[in-house]
Design a protein around this motif. Structure first.
Motif, PDB file in Angstrom:
ATOM      1  N   GLY A 138       9.285  -2.902   4.907  1.00 24.04           N
ATOM      2  CA  GLY A 138       8.233  -3.464   3.415  1.00 24.04           C
ATOM      3  C   GLY A 138       7.485  -1.848   2.522  1.00 24.04           C
ATOM      4  N   TYR A 139       8.223  -1.072   3.479  1.00 24.62           N
ATOM      5  CA  TYR A 139       7.501   0.160   2.477  1.00 24.62           C
ATOM      6  C   TYR A 139       8.251   0.426   1.723  1.00 24.62           C
ATOM      7  N   HIS A 159       1.168  -3.075   1.397  1.00 25.00           N
ATOM      8  CA  HIS A 159       1.793  -3.780  -0.581  1.00 25.00           C
ATOM      9  C   HIS A 159       1.398  -3.949  -1.589  1.00 25.00           C
TER      10      HIS A 159
END
Length: 108
Positions: A69-70, A48
């Motif tokens: 969270g990509y 991240h």
């Protein structure tokens, strides 16, 4: 991320950069290869906040699930994998049994 040091982060970057097109590695597999099998979560955090020019789309959960969270969420993750020819199921899962890449035996 204070449980890992910069050397670990640099090893993660090297390993992710080595994953061949149309293959994947898991967060835990990367962590173990880099010397800290317990650090799968940290590998995700490095993804991240780390280098964006690496093929992070090739990193998935141990069950082949794509990351929320990509960039672009799981749809973005799916699109990037499919662009490489990787089949992704409707539930955002890849077949790790077929696609899992094993890096060379010597640690980075």
């Amino acid at each position: 991320m204070s449980r890992v040091d910069d050397k670990f982060r640099q090893r993660v970057f090297r390993v992710v950069g080595m994953i061949p097109k149309s293959h994947v590695m898991t967060y835990g597999q990367i962590a173990a290869y880099c010397g800290a099998a317990w650090a799968a979560w940290e590998v995700g955090q490095i993804a991240h906040f780390g280098k964006t020019d690496l093929p992070w789309q090739r990193v998935v959960s141990k069950n082949g699930r794509l990351a929320n969270g990509y960039p672009g969420g799981r749809d973005g993750h799916k699109a990037d994998l499919e662009a490489e020819g990787i089949e992704v199921s409707e539930d955002y899962v890849v077949n790790v049994g077929e696609l899992l890449w094993q890096p060379p035996a010597n640690n980075p």
